[in-house]
Write a protein that holds these residues in place. Structure first.
Motif, mmCIF file in Angstrom:
data_model
loop_
_atom_site.group_PDB
_atom_site.id
_atom_site.type_symbol
_atom_site.label_atom_id
_atom_site.label_comp_id
_atom_site.label_asym_id
_atom_site.label_seq_id
_atom_site.Cartn_x
_atom_site.Cartn_y
_atom_site.Cartn_z
ATOM 1 N N GLU A 180 0.808 -1.214 0.000
ATOM 2 C CA GLU A 180 0.000 0.000 0.000
ATOM 3 C C GLU A 180 0.853 1.283 0.000
ATOM 4 N N TYR A 181 1.939 1.264 0.762
ATOM 5 C CA TYR A 181 2.705 2.511 0.950
ATOM 6 C C TYR A 181 4.065 2.520 0.280
ATOM 7 N N LEU B 173 19.576 2.002 1.626
ATOM 8 C CA LEU B 173 18.192 1.557 1.394
ATOM 9 C C LEU B 173 18.064 0.043 1.553
ATOM 10 N N GLU B 174 19.068 -0.672 1.045
ATOM 11 C CA GLU B 174 19.040 -2.134 1.141
ATOM 12 C C GLU B 174 19.079 -2.582 2.608
ATOM 13 N N GLN B 231 14.149 9.120 0.518
ATOM 14 C CA GLN B 231 14.114 7.805 -0.141
ATOM 15 C C GLN B 231 13.815 6.688 0.856
ATOM 16 N N VAL B 232 14.327 6.828 2.090
ATOM 17 C CA VAL B 232 14.023 5.831 3.124
ATOM 18 C C VAL B 232 12.517 5.829 3.389
ATOM 19 N N ASN B 233 11.932 7.014 3.499
ATOM 20 C CA ASN B 233 10.501 7.067 3.802
ATOM 21 C C ASN B 233 9.640 6.631 2.625
ATOM 22 N N GLY B 243 3.372 -0.485 7.264
ATOM 23 C CA GLY B 243 3.136 0.369 6.114
ATOM 24 C C GLY B 243 2.889 1.800 6.550
ATOM 25 N N GLY B 244 3.464 2.747 5.805
ATOM 26 C CA GLY B 244 3.226 4.141 6.146
ATOM 27 C C GLY B 244 4.305 5.048 5.602
#
Ligand code: SF4
Lengths: 185, 281
Positions: A180-181, B173-174, B231-233, B243-244
């Motif tokens: 979803e995100y 990121l990985e 990019q992390v978010n 999720g968010g």
């Protein structure tokens, strides 16, 4: 909407009702065990010995609680990383373990085993240990007391909040959240 | 000749004991402020519930004087010792470990004496101790009580010299993708860049000691911190991994000179219990 309450030990019916993403409040008794206790349980199983606890129908909470303060049955007690218990989990599911509480990803074989054995994996809020301990009304060491924080305990919980991460149908709340995100695949 | 300032080491013991007690029960103000603003930004309803639960947890722990998290970590002690300080009354390392024992007396004992034999030391000592000699006659103590859920998901890589910021970004990121919910997000990301194999891990740890809301003083590093945070978010992991839009509250980078052959990078994660405190003696 108020989350629904689920009785412990988990009945087969309640496992079948739970879906990934459900927020529920647990009521009743559960066991605690983390790395060192799991290692011993598996060694006993491999040696063909009796276990110090019956696992059929039980729920294990992956936690090493902090020492209790003067007026508490147990100190802060939040979840530890579940993935470290993956290598030990399938033999316990075979003995009838029905629920697990921790935080973080489970491996693919564990998610498959949850389907096969009709069991469920919940997450509690990692880092919210003080608040979670409010919902634990009694705590008793029942095995491996020499392991101190890592001993196997029986907790009596009332309204203990958890989220279903992996249900017995292959549902996965972490994957749903990413879908979803997260970025499109 | 410069006057030496005598400092009895038992003052260091007491200060460390006190810092540990205080930070076990109360999270840093800058972190709590960042969490409150994250709660307004978070797009997911479950994510907002997770953040408000963590904020409520911190209030409750402070009001009851109990630890915010059961894992009160391993003590990382950083000392900046003024070169005009003369320590008296005993050995420095012993004094630091005595402070750790005092601070952890009522807390969980999470340290084993040997990584293979794994017998608990039963008093949470020893500390991981880092010392710097600096100008002046003061001694600054910084203590971090480092939870190992997040430590376990931290990583280090020796990238080839010309890898550039793109490869650094990909590695960060990985690391965070693999950590997902395990590091108890919202996380704080400490990145070390440069130095040597041993040095880059310490840079990443020092990056976690910087209060939130303070960008790097170097403009190109501050810019990379901002880009990385976005990019992390965008990964979408979100609070507690359900999720968010808030996976990390901040990315901090500390950098140092390095060799012409390499671009060392270390990513040290901090969790929902980012306990740190400092005092100057
Ligand atoms: S990673 Fe941090 S917040 Fe999570 S359980 Fe460990 S110490 Fe607590």
């Amino acid at each position: 909407m108020l989350p629904k309450s689920i009785q412990l030990p988990l009945s087969k019916e309640s496992v079948l009702e739970l879906r990934a993403g459900d927020i529920v409040l647990l009521m009743g008794d559960l066991l605690t065990a983390r790395d060192a206790a799991h290692k011993r349980l598996i060694a006993e199983i491999e040696a063909g010995n009796n276990l110090p606890v019956q696992l059929a129908g039980e729920t294990i909470y992956y936690v090493g609680p902090a020492p209790a303060g003067p007026s508490q049955p147990v100190g802060p007690a939040g979840p530890t990383t579940s993935g470290r218990m993956d290598p030990y989990t399938i033999p316990l599911l075979k003995l009838g373990l029905r629920g697990m509480i921790g935080k973080g990803y489970r491996s693919e074989p564990i998610k498959q085993a949850l389907i096969q054995h009709q069991a469920v994996y919940f997450a509690a809020v990692g880092g919210a240990a003080a608040l979670l301990s409010k919902q634990i009304q009694a705590s008793e060491i029942i095995a491996y007391s020499d392991l101190d924080t890592e001993a196997i305990r029986r907790f009596s919980v009332v309204g203990f909040p958890v989220i279903v991460v992996n249900d017995c149908y292959g549902g996965d709340a972490y994957a749903d959240g990413l879908a979803e995100y997260g970025p499109p695949n | 000749m410069t006057q030496l300032r005598e400092l009895p080491v038992d003052k260091i013991t007491k200060a460390i004991g006190d810092l540990i007690q205080e930070s076990a029960y109360a999270l840093p103000d800058d972190y709590l402020a960042a969490m409150r603003s994250a709660q307004e930004r978070e797009a997911s309803q479950v994510g907002r519930i997770m953040i408000s639960t963590l904020l409520e947890n911190s209030d409750y722990a402070a009001s009851q004087q109990i630890p915010t998290c059961q894992d009160t970590g391993m003590a990382i002690v950083m000392l900046e010792i003024g070169q005009d300080v003369h320590l008296v009354g005993g050995g420095l390392t012993d004094a630091v470990n005595a402070g750790v024992r005092q601070g952890y007396a009522d807390l969980r004992k999470s340290v084993v004496a040997d990584p293979l034999l794994r017998e608990n030391t039963a008093d949470n000592s020893p500390a991981v101790l880092h010392t710097d000699i600096v100008p002046g006659d003061r001694l600054k103590i910084t203590v971090a009580m480092k939870g190992f859920g997040a430590e376990l998901m931290s990583r280090l890589q020796m990238l080839p010299a010309n890898s550039g910021s793109a490869a650094v970004t990909e590695f960060v990121l990985e690391t965070i993708r693999a950590a997902g919910p395990n590091a108890c997000p919202p996380i704080i990301v400490g990145v070390g860049l440069g130095s040597s194999f041993d040095g880059v891990g310490l840079l990443a740890k020092k990056a976690l000691m910087r209060p939130l809301g303070q960008p790097s003083p170097q403009p190109h590093i501050a810019q990379l911190e901002q880009e990385l945070l976005q990019q992390v978010n965008a990964l979408g992991i979100g609070p507690q991994g359900f999720g968010g839009s808030v996976t990390a509250l901040a990315v901090h980078i500390e950098s140092f000179a390095t060799h012409i052959a390499a671009l060392p990078v270390a990513v040290n994660l901090n969790c929902s219990a980012p306990r740190r405190a400092s005092i100057i003696l």
